[in-house]
Write a protein that holds these residues in place. Structure first.
Motif, mmCIF file in Angstrom:
data_model
loop_
_atom_site.group_PDB
_atom_site.id
_atom_site.type_symbol
_atom_site.label_atom_id
_atom_site.label_comp_id
_atom_site.label_asym_id
_atom_site.label_seq_id
_atom_site.Cartn_x
_atom_site.Cartn_y
_atom_site.Cartn_z
ATOM 1 N N UNK A 161 18.592 64.455 60.331
ATOM 2 C CA UNK A 161 18.447 62.912 58.833
ATOM 3 C C UNK A 161 20.380 63.301 58.283
ATOM 4 N N UNK A 162 20.492 62.957 58.327
ATOM 5 C CA UNK A 162 22.460 63.163 57.220
ATOM 6 C C UNK A 162 21.645 62.722 56.078
ATOM 7 N N UNK A 163 22.132 63.227 55.027
ATOM 8 C CA UNK A 163 21.560 63.042 53.405
ATOM 9 C C UNK A 163 22.225 62.197 53.067
ATOM 10 N N UNK A 164 23.457 62.056 52.676
ATOM 11 C CA UNK A 164 25.420 62.227 52.675
ATOM 12 C C UNK A 164 25.479 60.548 53.400
ATOM 13 N N UNK A 165 25.663 60.589 54.207
ATOM 14 C CA UNK A 165 25.433 59.242 55.600
ATOM 15 C C UNK A 165 24.469 58.740 55.223
ATOM 16 N N UNK A 166 22.899 59.221 55.163
ATOM 17 C CA UNK A 166 21.577 58.413 55.279
ATOM 18 C C UNK A 166 21.703 57.857 56.280
ATOM 19 N N UNK A 167 21.786 58.302 57.384
ATOM 20 C CA UNK A 167 20.769 57.669 58.796
ATOM 21 C C UNK A 167 19.975 58.490 59.385
ATOM 22 N N UNK A 168 19.904 58.401 60.851
ATOM 23 C CA UNK A 168 19.467 59.664 61.621
ATOM 24 C C UNK A 168 20.559 59.938 62.932
ATOM 25 N N UNK A 213 14.036 65.155 49.081
ATOM 26 C CA UNK A 213 14.133 63.132 47.715
ATOM 27 C C UNK A 213 15.016 64.161 46.579
ATOM 28 N N UNK A 214 15.296 64.782 45.186
ATOM 29 C CA UNK A 214 15.924 65.256 44.781
ATOM 30 C C UNK A 214 16.979 65.137 44.955
ATOM 31 N N UNK A 215 17.851 66.353 46.141
ATOM 32 C CA UNK A 215 18.659 66.171 46.855
ATOM 33 C C UNK A 215 20.110 65.429 46.874
ATOM 34 N N UNK A 216 18.480 63.955 48.181
ATOM 35 C CA UNK A 216 19.244 62.881 48.289
ATOM 36 C C UNK A 216 19.775 62.252 47.219
ATOM 37 N N UNK A 217 18.968 61.979 45.920
ATOM 38 C CA UNK A 217 19.625 61.367 44.832
ATOM 39 C C UNK A 217 20.826 61.507 44.184
ATOM 40 N N UNK A 218 21.194 62.988 44.843
ATOM 41 C CA UNK A 218 22.326 64.013 43.906
ATOM 42 C C UNK A 218 23.391 63.590 44.189
ATOM 43 N N UNK A 219 23.276 63.236 45.977
ATOM 44 C CA UNK A 219 24.287 62.941 46.472
ATOM 45 C C UNK A 219 25.113 61.774 46.796
ATOM 46 N N UNK A 220 23.248 60.858 46.013
ATOM 47 C CA UNK A 220 24.462 59.609 46.250
ATOM 48 C C UNK A 220 24.525 58.920 44.522
#
Length: 238
Positions: A161-168, A213-220
């Protein structure tokens, strides 16, 4: 402009010796910040400092100024009385943590009723259920639907799962989730709060998913900061 609106408290700080500044997410106007002059001094005022605890749900009659200016409250009442959020240590810790998340994540002064209703119903669920150890994880994931970066479900059986692109994807990038972490992360996808108790996260799993999840928020989200209460949350749920 005088406005009647529901509101959820997400941040309150002391201003001087007698006043507070409180930021709320309102149903009608998005984020609004209020100056509460003399609230810590006056015993006769109808507006009490106790109303401005994290995630408190209120009905306000407020004077809303132009964007960026501090607003004032004319009248106030509690919209929903919580029975356990401020007395249960786990729920209290979750409330403090999620209030910080919302403070850093939501900046818009525009109406978004679907987001408000999600917050309202989620916090009422938290108040009325006992098994809440995974609540904050699903809350954060579902919050991304309203913030515009919920995971795309085109290739859910992929290896990463790519945290930057938000997709699998089957391409391993620097910010990819994989292996056992991906298996645990997928457990949250597509479920609702009523089946949370069926997820068998260990304390280690829970901390790992929270970090993702925190990392996901930080990236977006531009300007998003890790909540100061993160370490307290980890301690309570370890």
């Amino acid at each position: 402009m005088i406005e009647n609106t529901k509101a959820i408290v997400i941040n309150t700080i002391k201003y001087g010796d007698t006043s507070l500044i409180s930021t709320c997410y309102t149903k009608n106007c998005g984020i609004k910040t209020y100056m509460l002059k003399g609230i810590l001094k006056s015993k006769k005022s109808k507006i009490k400092s106790a109303y401005f605890q994290p995630l408190m749900q209120l009905n306000l009659t407020a004077n809303h100024n132009n964007k960026g200016a501090l607003n004032s409250i004319r009248d106030i009442e509690i919209d929903h009385f919580y029975n356990s959020i401020y007395t249960n240590i786990k729920k209290q810790t979750i409330a403090l943590f999620l209030a910080e998340i919302l403070y850093y994540a939501i900046k818009e002064e525009e109406q978004n009723q679907s987001l408000y209703e999600y917050l309202e119903t989620s916090f009422l669920w938290l108040d009325t259920h006992d098994n809440v150890s995974n609540f904050h994880l699903l809350f954060l994931l579902n919050l991304t639907k309203f913030l515009g970066f919920y995971p795309e479900m085109n290739l859910p059986n992929s290896n990463y799962f790519d945290l930057i692109e938000g997709n699998f994807t089957n391409i391993n990038n620097f910010n990819s989730v994989s292996g056992e972490n991906l298996v645990q992360f997928k457990k949250l996808l597509g479920i609702n709060f009523d089946v949370l108790h069926k997820i068998d996260f260990s304390a280690e799993n829970r901390q790992t998913i929270l970090f993702i999840l925190i990392q996901y928020f930080e990236l977006h989200l531009s300007g998003f900061k890790k909540p100061k209460s993160l370490n307290v949350l980890k301690s309570v749920f370890s």
